[in-house]
Design a protein around this motif. Structure first.
Motif, PDB file in Angstrom:
ATOM      1  N   ILE A 250      44.198  51.274  54.978  1.00 40.17           N
ATOM      2  CA  ILE A 250      43.508  49.990  55.157  1.00 40.17           C
ATOM      3  C   ILE A 250      43.276  49.335  53.801  1.00 40.17           C
ATOM      4  CG2 ILE A 250      41.358  48.918  55.934  1.00 40.17           C
ATOM      5  CD1 ILE A 250      41.276  51.018  58.147  1.00 40.17           C
ATOM      6  N   ASP A 251      42.897  50.123  52.811  1.00 43.91           N
ATOM      7  CA  ASP A 251      42.702  49.614  51.450  1.00 43.91           C
ATOM      8  C   ASP A 251      44.005  49.049  50.896  1.00 43.91           C
ATOM      9  OD1 ASP A 251      41.630  49.069  48.973  1.00 43.91           O
ATOM     10  OD2 ASP A 251      41.198  51.149  48.453  1.00 43.91           O
ATOM     11  N   ARG A 252      45.108  49.720  51.177  1.00 42.01           N
ATOM     12  CA  ARG A 252      46.411  49.242  50.704  1.00 42.01           C
ATOM     13  C   ARG A 252      46.776  47.915  51.347  1.00 42.01           C
ATOM     14  NH1 ARG A 252      50.462  54.381  50.627  1.00 42.01           N
ATOM     15  NH2 ARG A 252      51.722  52.993  49.366  1.00 42.01           N
ATOM     16  N   LEU A 253      46.509  47.788  52.641  1.00 43.63           N
ATOM     17  CA  LEU A 253      46.794  46.544  53.344  1.00 43.63           C
ATOM     18  C   LEU A 253      45.965  45.391  52.771  1.00 43.63           C
ATOM     19  CD1 LEU A 253      48.225  45.077  55.683  1.00 43.63           C
ATOM     20  CD2 LEU A 253      46.268  45.713  57.105  1.00 43.63           C
ATOM     21  N   ILE A 254      44.700  45.640  52.524  1.00 43.42           N
ATOM     22  CA  ILE A 254      43.832  44.613  51.935  1.00 43.42           C
ATOM     23  C   ILE A 254      44.328  44.222  50.552  1.00 43.42           C
ATOM     24  CG2 ILE A 254      41.505  44.188  51.052  1.00 43.42           C
ATOM     25  CD1 ILE A 254      40.483  45.920  53.394  1.00 43.42           C
ATOM     26  N   ARG A 255      44.733  45.196  49.757  1.00 42.05           N
ATOM     27  CA  ARG A 255      45.263  44.904  48.421  1.00 42.05           C
ATOM     28  C   ARG A 255      46.525  44.046  48.483  1.00 42.05           C
ATOM     29  NH1 ARG A 255      43.725  48.623  44.088  1.00 42.05           N
ATOM     30  NH2 ARG A 255      42.028  49.909  44.865  1.00 42.05           N
ATOM     31  N   LEU A 256      47.416  44.349  49.424  1.00 42.00           N
ATOM     32  CA  LEU A 256      48.660  43.586  49.537  1.00 42.00           C
ATOM     33  C   LEU A 256      48.396  42.155  50.005  1.00 42.00           C
ATOM     34  CD1 LEU A 256      50.997  46.329  51.029  1.00 42.00           C
ATOM     35  CD2 LEU A 256      50.965  45.450  48.686  1.00 42.00           C
ATOM     36  N   LEU A 257      47.479  41.989  50.942  1.00 43.29           N
ATOM     37  CA  LEU A 257      47.134  40.639  51.400  1.00 43.29           C
ATOM     38  C   LEU A 257      46.461  39.834  50.294  1.00 43.29           C
ATOM     39  CD1 LEU A 257      45.826  41.427  54.995  1.00 43.29           C
ATOM     40  CD2 LEU A 257      47.979  40.328  54.362  1.00 43.29           C
ATOM     41  N   LEU A 258      45.555  40.469  49.581  1.00 35.58           N
ATOM     42  CA  LEU A 258      44.876  39.790  48.479  1.00 35.58           C
ATOM     43  C   LEU A 258      45.854  39.462  47.351  1.00 35.58           C
ATOM     44  CD1 LEU A 258      42.132  38.763  47.594  1.00 35.58           C
ATOM     45  CD2 LEU A 258      41.667  41.003  46.633  1.00 35.58           C
ATOM     46  N   ALA A 259      46.804  40.346  47.099  1.00 40.13           N
ATOM     47  CA  ALA A 259      47.814  40.092  46.064  1.00 40.13           C
ATOM     48  C   ALA A 259      48.659  38.876  46.417  1.00 40.13           C
ATOM     49  CB  ALA A 259      48.711  41.319  45.888  1.00 40.13           C
ATOM     50  N   SER A 260      49.040  38.750  47.682  1.00 40.24           N
ATOM     51  CA  SER A 260      49.842  37.594  48.065  1.00 40.24           C
ATOM     52  C   SER A 260      49.043  36.293  47.923  1.00 40.24           C
ATOM     53  CB  SER A 260      50.374  37.754  49.487  1.00 40.24           C
ATOM     54  OG  SER A 260      49.318  37.775  50.409  1.00 40.24           O
ATOM     55  N   ALA A 261      47.755  36.329  48.254  1.00 37.85           N
ATOM     56  CA  ALA A 261      46.916  35.137  48.092  1.00 37.85           C
ATOM     57  C   ALA A 261      46.762  34.771  46.616  1.00 37.85           C
ATOM     58  CB  ALA A 261      45.550  35.373  48.723  1.00 37.85           C
ATOM     59  N   LEU A 262      46.579  35.769  45.761  1.00 38.12           N
ATOM     60  CA  LEU A 262      46.435  35.494  44.330  1.00 38.12           C
ATOM     61  C   LEU A 262      47.734  34.979  43.728  1.00 38.12           C
ATOM     62  CD1 LEU A 262      44.214  38.476  43.141  1.00 38.12           C
ATOM     63  CD2 LEU A 262      43.532  36.112  43.524  1.00 38.12           C
ATOM     64  N   PHE A 263      48.866  35.530  44.169  1.00 43.08           N
ATOM     65  CA  PHE A 263      50.152  35.018  43.697  1.00 43.08           C
ATOM     66  C   PHE A 263      50.334  33.554  44.089  1.00 43.08           C
ATOM     67  CE2 PHE A 263      52.094  39.401  43.313  1.00 43.08           C
ATOM     68  CZ  PHE A 263      52.352  39.285  41.961  1.00 43.08           C
ATOM     69  N   TYR A 264      50.006  33.232  45.332  1.00 42.98           N
ATOM     70  CA  TYR A 264      50.138  31.850  45.778  1.00 42.98           C
ATOM     71  C   TYR A 264      49.263  30.922  44.933  1.00 42.98           C
ATOM     72  CZ  TYR A 264      49.512  27.614  48.433  1.00 42.98           C
ATOM     73  OH  TYR A 264      49.435  26.295  48.790  1.00 42.98           O
ATOM     74  N   LEU A 265      48.001  31.287  44.761  1.00 44.76           N
ATOM     75  CA  LEU A 265      47.096  30.445  43.981  1.00 44.76           C
ATOM     76  C   LEU A 265      47.546  30.321  42.531  1.00 44.76           C
ATOM     77  CD1 LEU A 265      43.628  31.615  45.330  1.00 44.76           C
ATOM     78  CD2 LEU A 265      44.735  29.407  45.706  1.00 44.76           C
ATOM     79  N   GLY A 266      48.022  31.417  41.958  1.00 46.46           N
ATOM     80  CA  GLY A 266      48.442  31.394  40.563  1.00 46.46           C
ATOM     81  C   GLY A 266      49.736  30.647  40.317  1.00 46.46           C
ATOM     82  N   LEU A 267      50.617  30.636  41.314  1.00 45.55           N
ATOM     83  CA  LEU A 267      51.924  30.008  41.123  1.00 45.55           C
ATOM     84  C   LEU A 267      51.984  28.548  41.571  1.00 45.55           C
ATOM     85  CD1 LEU A 267      54.268  32.934  42.191  1.00 45.55           C
ATOM     86  CD2 LEU A 267      53.770  32.137  39.884  1.00 45.55           C
ATOM     87  N   PHE A 268      51.111  28.144  42.471  1.00 46.00           N
ATOM     88  CA  PHE A 268      51.196  26.771  42.967  1.00 46.00           C
ATOM     89  C   PHE A 268      50.010  25.897  42.554  1.00 46.00           C
ATOM     90  CE2 PHE A 268      54.083  29.164  45.733  1.00 46.00           C
ATOM     91  CZ  PHE A 268      55.249  28.490  45.439  1.00 46.00           C
ATOM     92  N   PRO A 269      48.809  26.079  43.073  1.00 46.78           N
ATOM     93  CA  PRO A 269      47.722  25.156  42.702  1.00 46.78           C
ATOM     94  C   PRO A 269      47.334  25.225  41.220  1.00 46.78           C
ATOM     95  CG  PRO A 269      47.145  26.327  44.711  1.00 46.78           C
ATOM     96  CD  PRO A 269      48.380  26.964  44.166  1.00 46.78           C
ATOM     97  N   TYR A 270      47.342  26.419  40.635  1.00 45.04           N
ATOM     98  CA  TYR A 270      46.910  26.579  39.238  1.00 45.04           C
ATOM     99  C   TYR A 270      48.071  26.895  38.305  1.00 45.04           C
ATOM    100  CZ  TYR A 270      42.318  26.708  41.377  1.00 45.04           C
ATOM    101  OH  TYR A 270      41.190  26.393  42.085  1.00 45.04           O
ATOM    102  N   SER A 271      49.241  26.437  38.638  1.00 45.91           N
ATOM    103  CA  SER A 271      50.433  26.719  37.850  1.00 45.91           C
ATOM    104  C   SER A 271      50.310  26.180  36.428  1.00 45.91           C
ATOM    105  CB  SER A 271      51.648  26.087  38.532  1.00 45.91           C
ATOM    106  OG  SER A 271      52.800  26.312  37.767  1.00 45.91           O
ATOM    107  N   GLY A 272      50.646  27.012  35.470  1.00 46.42           N
ATOM    108  CA  GLY A 272      50.671  26.593  34.075  1.00 46.42           C
ATOM    109  C   GLY A 272      49.331  26.620  33.368  1.00 46.42           C
ATOM    110  N   THR A 273      48.292  27.082  34.030  1.00 44.22           N
ATOM    111  CA  THR A 273      46.976  27.157  33.379  1.00 44.22           C
ATOM    112  C   THR A 273      46.648  28.612  33.071  1.00 44.22           C
ATOM    113  OG1 THR A 273      45.772  27.387  35.467  1.00 44.22           O
ATOM    114  CG2 THR A 273      46.207  25.145  34.702  1.00 44.22           C
ATOM    115  N   GLY A 274      45.620  28.791  32.273  1.00 42.77           N
ATOM    116  CA  GLY A 274      45.175  30.146  31.972  1.00 42.77           C
ATOM    117  C   GLY A 274      44.675  30.862  33.212  1.00 42.77           C
ATOM    118  N   LEU A 275      44.006  30.109  34.083  1.00 38.54           N
ATOM    119  CA  LEU A 275      43.527  30.686  35.340  1.00 38.54           C
ATOM    120  C   LEU A 275      44.701  31.126  36.211  1.00 38.54           C
ATOM    121  CD1 LEU A 275      41.264  31.329  37.338  1.00 38.54           C
ATOM    122  CD2 LEU A 275      41.410  28.953  38.117  1.00 38.54           C
ATOM    123  N   GLY A 276      45.750  30.328  36.246  1.00 33.45           N
ATOM    124  CA  GLY A 276      46.928  30.677  37.030  1.00 33.45           C
ATOM    125  C   GLY A 276      47.580  31.953  36.540  1.00 33.45           C
ATOM    126  N   ILE A 277      47.671  32.089  35.231  1.00 36.30           N
ATOM    127  CA  ILE A 277      48.255  33.309  34.656  1.00 36.30           C
ATOM    128  C   ILE A 277      47.385  34.517  34.994  1.00 36.30           C
ATOM    129  CG2 ILE A 277      48.828  34.478  32.484  1.00 36.30           C
ATOM    130  CD1 ILE A 277      49.555  31.660  31.400  1.00 36.30           C
TER     131      ILE A 277
END
Length: 70
Positions: free
Chosen positions: A8-35
């Motif tokens: 269950i912990d692994r599933l939560i980590r994978l879902l959270l990782a995909s959300a963070l990747f999306y936020l970092g690559l699209f809405p906050y692209s090119g910023t320090g927060l995005g990185i």
């Protein structure tokens, strides 16, 4: 290396990782927060896929059941 992250912990980590990747690559692209979001997502992705968390090991936390360990 023993598995210390449960399924269950692994599933939560994978879902959270995909959300963070999306936020970092699209809405906050090119910023320090995005990185930072992409790096955090990468760490969660690796620990979710491998099933081992170094911080859990240092703190003595184990969310996996004995029959889940490899």
């Amino acid at each position: 290396m023993k598995t210390n992250v449960g399924s269950i912990d692994r599933l939560i980590r994978l879902l959270l990782a995909s959300a963070l990747f999306y936020l970092g690559l699209f809405p906050y692209s090119g910023t320090g927060l995005g990185i930072g979001l992409v790096v955090a997502g990468g760490v969660l992705l690796v620990t979710g896929l491998v099933g081992f968390c170094g911080l859990y090991s240092l703190l003595g936390i184990q969310t996996s059941q004995p029959n889940e360990q490899l």
